[in-house]
Design an enzyme around this catalytic site. Structure first.
Site, PDB file in Angstrom:
ATOM      1  N   LYS A   1       6.625  -6.415  -3.379  1.00 29.91           N
ATOM      2  CA  LYS A   1       7.264  -5.339  -2.617  1.00 29.91           C
ATOM      3  C   LYS A   1       8.783  -5.517  -2.581  1.00 29.91           C
ATOM      4  O   LYS A   1       9.543  -4.553  -2.746  1.00 29.91           O
ATOM      5  CB  LYS A   1       6.723  -5.329  -1.189  1.00 29.91           C
ATOM      6  CG  LYS A   1       5.541  -4.372  -0.933  1.00 29.91           C
ATOM      7  CD  LYS A   1       5.980  -2.931  -0.896  1.00 29.91           C
ATOM      8  CE  LYS A   1       4.848  -1.921  -0.980  1.00 29.91           C
ATOM      9  NZ  LYS A   1       3.872  -1.963   0.066  1.00 29.91           N
TER      10      LYS A   1
ATOM     11  N   ASN B   1      -6.111   1.783  -3.573  1.00 32.56           N
ATOM     12  CA  ASN B   1      -5.647   0.853  -4.605  1.00 32.56           C
ATOM     13  C   ASN B   1      -6.522  -0.390  -4.612  1.00 32.56           C
ATOM     14  O   ASN B   1      -7.109  -0.732  -3.592  1.00 32.56           O
ATOM     15  CB  ASN B   1      -4.195   0.437  -4.331  1.00 32.56           C
ATOM     16  CG  ASN B   1      -3.216   1.566  -4.536  1.00 32.56           C
ATOM     17  OD1 ASN B   1      -3.303   2.288  -5.519  1.00 32.56           O
ATOM     18  ND2 ASN B   1      -2.287   1.738  -3.609  1.00 32.56           N
TER      19      ASN B   1
ATOM     20  N   TYR C   1       3.487  -4.432  -9.557  1.00 34.02           N
ATOM     21  CA  TYR C   1       2.790  -4.043  -8.329  1.00 34.02           C
ATOM     22  C   TYR C   1       1.410  -3.518  -8.693  1.00 34.02           C
ATOM     23  O   TYR C   1       0.809  -3.990  -9.646  1.00 34.02           O
ATOM     24  CB  TYR C   1       3.636  -3.058  -7.507  1.00 34.02           C
ATOM     25  CG  TYR C   1       3.281  -3.168  -6.038  1.00 34.02           C
ATOM     26  CD1 TYR C   1       3.473  -4.375  -5.367  1.00 34.02           C
ATOM     27  CD2 TYR C   1       2.704  -2.121  -5.343  1.00 34.02           C
ATOM     28  CE1 TYR C   1       3.113  -4.526  -4.044  1.00 34.02           C
ATOM     29  CE2 TYR C   1       2.342  -2.262  -4.011  1.00 34.02           C
ATOM     30  CZ  TYR C   1       2.547  -3.463  -3.369  1.00 34.02           C
ATOM     31  OH  TYR C   1       2.177  -3.620  -2.057  1.00 34.02           O
TER      32      TYR C   1
END
Length: 588
Positions: A207, A444, A136
């Site tokens: 996810k 992010n 991720y």
């Protein structure tokens, strides 16, 4: 004209026509068919032999026992050695650590997921702190940017405008039927990287791998979906390797009708209790979709609600360090989009429940700065609807440093998606106004963080309580080691999802998000506080998720929104027993 075998299957048929590649046993005509002839694709239905080794759900690689190799026609197809799953795990980790480029590690892990599902998840569970930044943020962002170039095998379901009017049929093409969680994106706002169109598929895939690894939801119950309505990214439109529709984004009524067809088809195909997580939609669509479907579907937006819940958990935990209640703080946000307004609203709700004050009053403790400066009442008429509740009485302030000096916040939260916006001047002003300034740089990936951990600790002379969205290494300042906290949504959404599923929830409500926040904060120990942490370490994330799931499920039952009855006596044990195990199964 289709190619139809004239002899019975199983008989040797010679085809000596020149110019074609037929031959012995070409009974279905695949090799002998010319380009203008149609061929029926077929596969064997029994998972054995070569087919078994190519099925990621059942493949065990060199871990197949002698008995299994004999029973399933694998003898000779594998080297004679038998390796345990633990040895396989050590081997893969050894190989991964040879890569110096994170994207190479990402590609190797995705290849493993497509080859050996259980080994992939065991690897991720046992090495979560090391591999989370690979599967991720921040690595998944680079993977999405280069998705067209590194694309090898489709993962998830692609639904484009070409399928308008037949989305239900497309959903039925997915081989698994018992879907419990869908993560869907339209690729318009991928992390802090903008419009990546169809290449945003890396986000739902990543996810959902975390829903399984961290929350224990079966891989077969997870469905990643990308809605392709085009892209406005000129670079992608001109990229020969781009995998999506090469057209401008659909907007307005066309977009709304397409998404409505999708939501109706999901409910029709998978039922009332399937969780639909909206992921990385642009602000205007994210708020509209959540508002439109929250009363008719089980929907959740991680950017708005998940981020809010994890940040609130950190603020609740920080009360012990700061010696202040939430109501005693003044909050200043840089960024007034999905994340910023979502966090602000949940904080206001929590303060309202603690103090009994109406939420219209508790919102006044919270200030937001957007691209035009401090959001104040004189700007209200020109503001988007989701910003309007935060327009308070104050003279206009044009920039962040001006807002810090005017408002004197005790908590500074960045959700801007723009790196290095918490300048030295801003951070030093926070340190001047507060003994222990709480600074959360949440954007992010790492390159978009408002400041680094080292900057926060250095500019505050080691007094800051710091958290970020992406991971930072420990920082040594003035002989002391500081451990940056990571306000990562991965703390919340896996446990939240598990809690919703195990209770049979039919709707998501804010009280469930508050329950998740409180459950996470409760798992921060005195030892963690001593190390400067306001979040527990990821090393025991499954235990954390089980506790969050239990609290969310309990709140769901209390609200009368649970359908799985009767309620389990021990919800924590029930959560733990419900979790998927990646350990290899023994085959008959």
């Amino acid at each position: 004209m289709g190619s139809t075998p004239t002899d019975l299957p199983g008989e040797d048929v010679a085809d000596n026509r020149s110019g074609v590649g037929g031959g012995i046993s070409d009974v279905y005509g695949e090799d002998s068919a010319t380009l203008d002839q149609l061929v029926t694709p077929w596969v064997t239905s029994v998972a054995s032999g070569y087919t078994l080794m190519r099925d990621p759900r059942y493949n065990k690689g060199l871990a197949f026992t002698d008995k299994e190799r004999d029973a399933h026609y694998l003898t000779g197809l594998l080297p004679p050695v038998i390796l345990s799953q633990d040895v396989q795990e050590r081997k893969v980790m050894h190989n991964l650590r040879q890569y110096t480029v994170p994207l190479q590690r990402y590609m190797a892990l995705m290849d493993l997921q497509e080859r050996n599902e259980r080994l992939f998840y065991k690897l991720l569970i046992d090495n979560v702190e090391e591999l989370l930044p690979v599967v991720y943020t921040p690595t998944v962002g680079e993977a999405c940017q280069k998705y067209g170039s590194i694309f090898r095998k489709p993962q998830g379901l692609y639904i484009s405008l070409n399928e308008k009017g037949k989305i239900l049929e497309v959903l039925k093409n997915w081989p698994q039927r018992g879907i419990q969680v869908i993560v869907v994106t339209d690729g318009e706002r991928i992390l802090g990287l903008g419009d990546l169109g169809c290449q945003g598929m890396g986000i739902p895939v990543g996810k959902l791998s975390l829903y399984t690894a961290l929350g224990g939801i079966r891989p077969s119950a997870c469905l990643p979906i990308t809605i392709d309505v085009g892209t406005n990214n000129e670079k992608l439109l001109n990229d020969e390797f781009y995998i999506g529709l090469k057209q401008r984004r659909a907007t307005g009524q066309e977009y709304a009708e397409f998404l409505h067809e999708f939501m109706c088809a999901v409910k029709q195909n998978y039922g009332e209790k399937v969780l639909v997580q909206f992921e990385d939609f642009a602000n205007h669509n994210a708020f509209d979709l959540l508002s439109k479907y929250s009363d008719s579907h089980l929907v959740f937006n991680d950017d708005i609600q998940g981020t809010a819940s994890v940040v609130l958990a950190g603020l609740i935990a920080a009360q012990k360090v700061l010696g202040k209640k939430l109501a005693d703080h003044t909050f200043l946000f840089l960024g007034a989009g999905e994340a910023g307004t979502g966090i602000a609203e949940l904080i206001a709700l929590k303060i309202s429940k603690e103090t009994g004050a109406p939420i219209t009053e508790t919102r006044k403790k919270i200030w937001l700065v957007d691209s035009k400066g401090l959001i104040v009442s004189s700007r209200k008429e020109s503001l988007q609807h989701f910003k309007q509740p935060w327009a308070h009485e104050h003279k206009p302030v044009k920039d962040l440093i001006g807002a810090v000096n005017a408002i004197k916040p005790t908590v500074l939260i960045g959700t801007s998606g723009v790196g290095q916006t918490f300048t030295k001047e801003v951070v030093e002003a926070m340190a001047t106004n507060n003994e222990k300034p709480l600074i959360l740089a949440l954007s992010n990936p790492t390159s978009q963080a408002e400041c680094t951990a080292e900057q926060a600790y250095t500019w505050t002379k080691g007094r800051a309580i710091f958290g970020s969205g992406s991971p930072f290494d420990p920082v040594v300042y003035d002989g002391k080691t500081y451990l940056p906290g990571q306000a990562n949504n991965c703390y919340i959404f896996p446990g939240l999802g598990l809690g919703l599923i195990m209770s049979g929830a039919i709707r998501v409500r804010d009280d469930m998000l508050l329950a998740a926040s409180e459950a996470l904060a409760a798992q921060v120990t005195e030892e963690h506080y001593a190390n400067g942490l306001i979040y527990p370490p990821f090393s025991n994330i499954r235990e954390i998720s089980a506790n969050i799931a239990a609290c969310v499920a309990a709140k769901t039952y209390d609200l009368g929104l649970a359908s799985n009855l009767p309620r389990a006596k021990d919800l924590v044990k029930f959560a733990e027993s419900s979790m998927y195990s990646p350990v290899y199964r023994n085959y008959r």
